[in-house]
Design an enzyme around this catalytic site. Sequence first.
Site, PDB file in Angstrom:
ATOM      1  N   TYR A  58      36.555   0.540 -21.967  1.00 60.63           N
ATOM      2  CA  TYR A  58      37.613  -0.385 -21.553  1.00 60.63           C
ATOM      3  C   TYR A  58      38.563  -0.689 -22.715  1.00 60.63           C
ATOM      4  CZ  TYR A  58      35.054  -1.392 -17.212  1.00 60.63           C
ATOM      5  OH  TYR A  58      34.406  -1.296 -15.999  1.00 60.63           O
ATOM      6  N   SER A 216      35.472  -4.068  -8.116  1.00 58.91           N
ATOM      7  CA  SER A 216      36.720  -4.163  -7.330  1.00 58.91           C
ATOM      8  C   SER A 216      36.479  -4.631  -5.892  1.00 58.91           C
ATOM      9  CB  SER A 216      37.468  -2.821  -7.333  1.00 58.91           C
ATOM     10  OG  SER A 216      37.947  -2.519  -8.616  1.00 58.91           O
ATOM     11  N   PRO A 217      35.856  -5.819  -5.730  1.00 63.29           N
ATOM     12  CA  PRO A 217      35.587  -6.300  -4.368  1.00 63.29           C
ATOM     13  C   PRO A 217      36.861  -6.621  -3.583  1.00 63.29           C
ATOM     14  CG  PRO A 217      35.082  -8.004  -5.996  1.00 63.29           C
ATOM     15  CD  PRO A 217      35.344  -6.741  -6.770  1.00 63.29           C
ATOM     16  N   GLY A 220      40.772  -4.166  -6.609  1.00 60.85           N
ATOM     17  CA  GLY A 220      41.567  -4.253  -7.827  1.00 60.85           C
ATOM     18  C   GLY A 220      42.906  -4.953  -7.580  1.00 60.85           C
ATOM     19  N   GLY A 221      42.979  -5.765  -6.515  1.00 60.31           N
ATOM     20  CA  GLY A 221      44.217  -6.490  -6.194  1.00 60.31           C
ATOM     21  C   GLY A 221      45.032  -5.803  -5.104  1.00 60.31           C
ATOM     22  N   THR A 225      48.289  -6.841  -2.550  1.00 58.14           N
ATOM     23  CA  THR A 225      49.645  -6.463  -2.955  1.00 58.14           C
ATOM     24  C   THR A 225      50.191  -5.217  -2.254  1.00 58.14           C
ATOM     25  OG1 THR A 225      48.690  -5.216  -4.782  1.00 58.14           O
ATOM     26  CG2 THR A 225      49.415  -7.460  -5.271  1.00 58.14           C
TER      27      THR A 225
HETATM   28  N1  LIG Z   1      31.794   0.720 -12.941  1.00 55.97           N
HETATM   29  C1  LIG Z   1      33.048   1.080 -12.754  1.00 55.97           C
HETATM   30  O1  LIG Z   1      33.381   2.273 -12.675  1.00 55.97           O
HETATM   31  C2  LIG Z   1      34.109   0.021 -12.620  1.00 55.97           C
HETATM   32  C3  LIG Z   1      35.393   0.350 -12.172  1.00 55.97           C
HETATM   33  C4  LIG Z   1      36.340  -0.671 -12.077  1.00 55.97           C
HETATM   34  C5  LIG Z   1      35.999  -1.978 -12.425  1.00 55.97           C
HETATM   35  N2  LIG Z   1      34.731  -2.255 -12.883  1.00 55.97           N
HETATM   36  C6  LIG Z   1      34.344  -3.636 -13.259  1.00 55.97           C
HETATM   37  O2  LIG Z   1      34.635  -4.499 -12.180  1.00 55.97           O
HETATM   38  C7  LIG Z   1      35.453  -5.567 -12.641  1.00 55.97           C
HETATM   39  C8  LIG Z   1      36.333  -6.035 -11.525  1.00 55.97           C
HETATM   40  O3  LIG Z   1      37.211  -4.980 -11.134  1.00 55.97           O
HETATM   41  P1  LIG Z   1      38.665  -5.346 -10.659  1.00 55.97           P
HETATM   42  O4  LIG Z   1      39.375  -6.094 -11.725  1.00 55.97           O
HETATM   43  O5  LIG Z   1      39.277  -4.099 -10.147  1.00 55.97           O
HETATM   44  O6  LIG Z   1      38.281  -6.365  -9.466  1.00 55.97           O
HETATM   45  P2  LIG Z   1      39.033  -7.140  -8.359  1.00 55.97           P
HETATM   46  O7  LIG Z   1      38.464  -8.522  -8.412  1.00 55.97           O
HETATM   47  O8  LIG Z   1      38.934  -6.345  -7.084  1.00 55.97           O
HETATM   48  O9  LIG Z   1      40.588  -7.162  -8.771  1.00 55.97           O
HETATM   49  C9  LIG Z   1      41.093  -8.039  -9.750  1.00 55.97           C
HETATM   50  C10 LIG Z   1      42.571  -7.823  -9.830  1.00 55.97           C
HETATM   51  O10 LIG Z   1      43.157  -8.295  -8.630  1.00 55.97           O
HETATM   52  C11 LIG Z   1      44.167  -9.278  -8.956  1.00 55.97           C
HETATM   53  N3  LIG Z   1      44.128 -10.337  -7.945  1.00 55.97           N
HETATM   54  C12 LIG Z   1      43.111 -11.147  -7.650  1.00 55.97           C
HETATM   55  N4  LIG Z   1      43.437 -12.017  -6.670  1.00 55.97           N
HETATM   56  C13 LIG Z   1      44.705 -11.733  -6.364  1.00 55.97           C
HETATM   57  C14 LIG Z   1      45.597 -12.284  -5.452  1.00 55.97           C
HETATM   58  N5  LIG Z   1      45.243 -13.291  -4.638  1.00 55.97           N
HETATM   59  N6  LIG Z   1      46.831 -11.745  -5.390  1.00 55.97           N
HETATM   60  C15 LIG Z   1      47.183 -10.727  -6.208  1.00 55.97           C
HETATM   61  N7  LIG Z   1      46.362 -10.159  -7.124  1.00 55.97           N
HETATM   62  C16 LIG Z   1      45.129 -10.664  -7.186  1.00 55.97           C
HETATM   63  C17 LIG Z   1      43.752  -9.828 -10.304  1.00 55.97           C
HETATM   64  O11 LIG Z   1      44.886 -10.370 -10.965  1.00 55.97           O
HETATM   65  P3  LIG Z   1      44.802 -11.818 -11.708  1.00 55.97           P
HETATM   66  O12 LIG Z   1      44.008 -11.614 -12.948  1.00 55.97           O
HETATM   67  O13 LIG Z   1      46.225 -12.147 -11.956  1.00 55.97           O
HETATM   68  O14 LIG Z   1      44.151 -12.773 -10.738  1.00 55.97           O
HETATM   69  C18 LIG Z   1      43.209  -8.591 -10.994  1.00 55.97           C
HETATM   70  O15 LIG Z   1      44.270  -7.821 -11.511  1.00 55.97           O
HETATM   71  C19 LIG Z   1      36.186  -4.981 -13.859  1.00 55.97           C
HETATM   72  O16 LIG Z   1      36.639  -5.979 -14.751  1.00 55.97           O
HETATM   73  C20 LIG Z   1      35.094  -4.159 -14.485  1.00 55.97           C
HETATM   74  O17 LIG Z   1      34.248  -4.992 -15.236  1.00 55.97           O
HETATM   75  C21 LIG Z   1      33.800  -1.287 -12.970  1.00 55.97           C
END
Ligand SMILES: NC(=O)c1ccc[n+]([C@@H]2O[C@H](COP(=O)([O-])OP(=O)(O)OC[C@H]3O[C@@H](n4cnc5c(N)ncnc54)[C@H](OP(=O)(O)O)[C@@H]3O)[C@@H](O)[C@H]2O)c1
Length: 306
Positions: A58, A216-217, A220-221, A225
Amino acid sequence: MTLTIPKVQMHKSGPPCSGLVWGTMRSQSQFSNAHALADHLRWLLDHGITTLDTASVYGHPDPFTVEEFLGEALAQVGADKFEIVTKCGIQRLSKHRPENKVRHFDFSEKEIRKSTDLSLQKLGVDCLDVMLLHRPDYLMDPDETAGTLDDLVAQGKIKHVGVSNLSVSRTELVASRLKAPIVTNQIEFSPLHLNPISDGTFDHAIRTGYKPMIWSPIGGGRLLTSEDEHVVKLRGLLGTIAKTYGLDGPADAAIAFVNKHPVGGIPVVGSGNRDRILGAIKAINTDMDRQDWYSIIAATNPSLFL
Ligand SMILES: NC(=O)c1ccc[n+]([C@@H]2O[C@H](COP(=O)([O-])OP(=O)(O)OC[C@H]3O[C@@H](n4cnc5c(N)ncnc54)[C@H](OP(=O)(O)O)[C@@H]3O)[C@@H](O)[C@H]2O)c1
């Protein structure tokens, strides 16, 4: 409603972790410096989120830099207050890895040992709670990979071993050579990505007794969007369902959807926004009705009804 985050066990052998995990992948875009990240970590602790997810690779814009950023913040808050999950095996082009000519994956002994030592050093800890193999290395020698991980457990550098994005057969292959149990498979699952409910991933987790971590539940946003016609429709449905449960909006309905599956998946949320994290806490305290859950499946992938 009293909002709590339950402490859960990934596997009967551990580790205990919070029922909602915070992911650090986007942390460098969300927090301008380690001090601001430290404030956020304190806030997470106050709200019962004690488990952090990170990975060697990361870093934005520079890969391989988040662990150091997180380590600086942890030094201000106390790393021993958290369970830390990290990952090894993804190689990207980066000034920090000048030897990489192409993006690739590497579960060799040399890479796993190097990555573990760097994670310990950057995070400023003596032991990592969980080390995950990040994405499938198709050139993996399972004896070499499993033997290395078992040795790192014996050395006290890692407490638990898990995988991420591995198919059931590949997870079983690693497990067949490991002494340590596999405590989780960190995978993608959301209303936009339903594969684990029908490709055997969740069945395997239940059968062998581990809880998957769910990345990414909310896609990832993208769920919030995207202007893609199908996503806009799904967002509308999730918004309607959210209202039924007094949730803030579609993102929280998506987390309640993820949370409903009996596999007991642990959502890893990536938002840096406190209100959105509070919404996610409300969502994991929500028991979505079976028919609402199936209406989301019907909107996303009606072929699952055939
Ligand atoms: N094992 C793997 O291969 C893998 C892959 C990907 C991710 N991960 C892990 O999973 C974690 C979570 O993944 P993720 O960040 O993709 O999860 P996510 O919770 O699905 O997405 C978060 C993103 O969505 C945005 N968001 C949240 N609520 C929103 C809303 N109401 N309107 C607009 N945008 C919104 C957030 O922006 P804001 O910050 O502005 O709220 C952030 O950019 C990562 O940090 C990482 O640790 C693991």
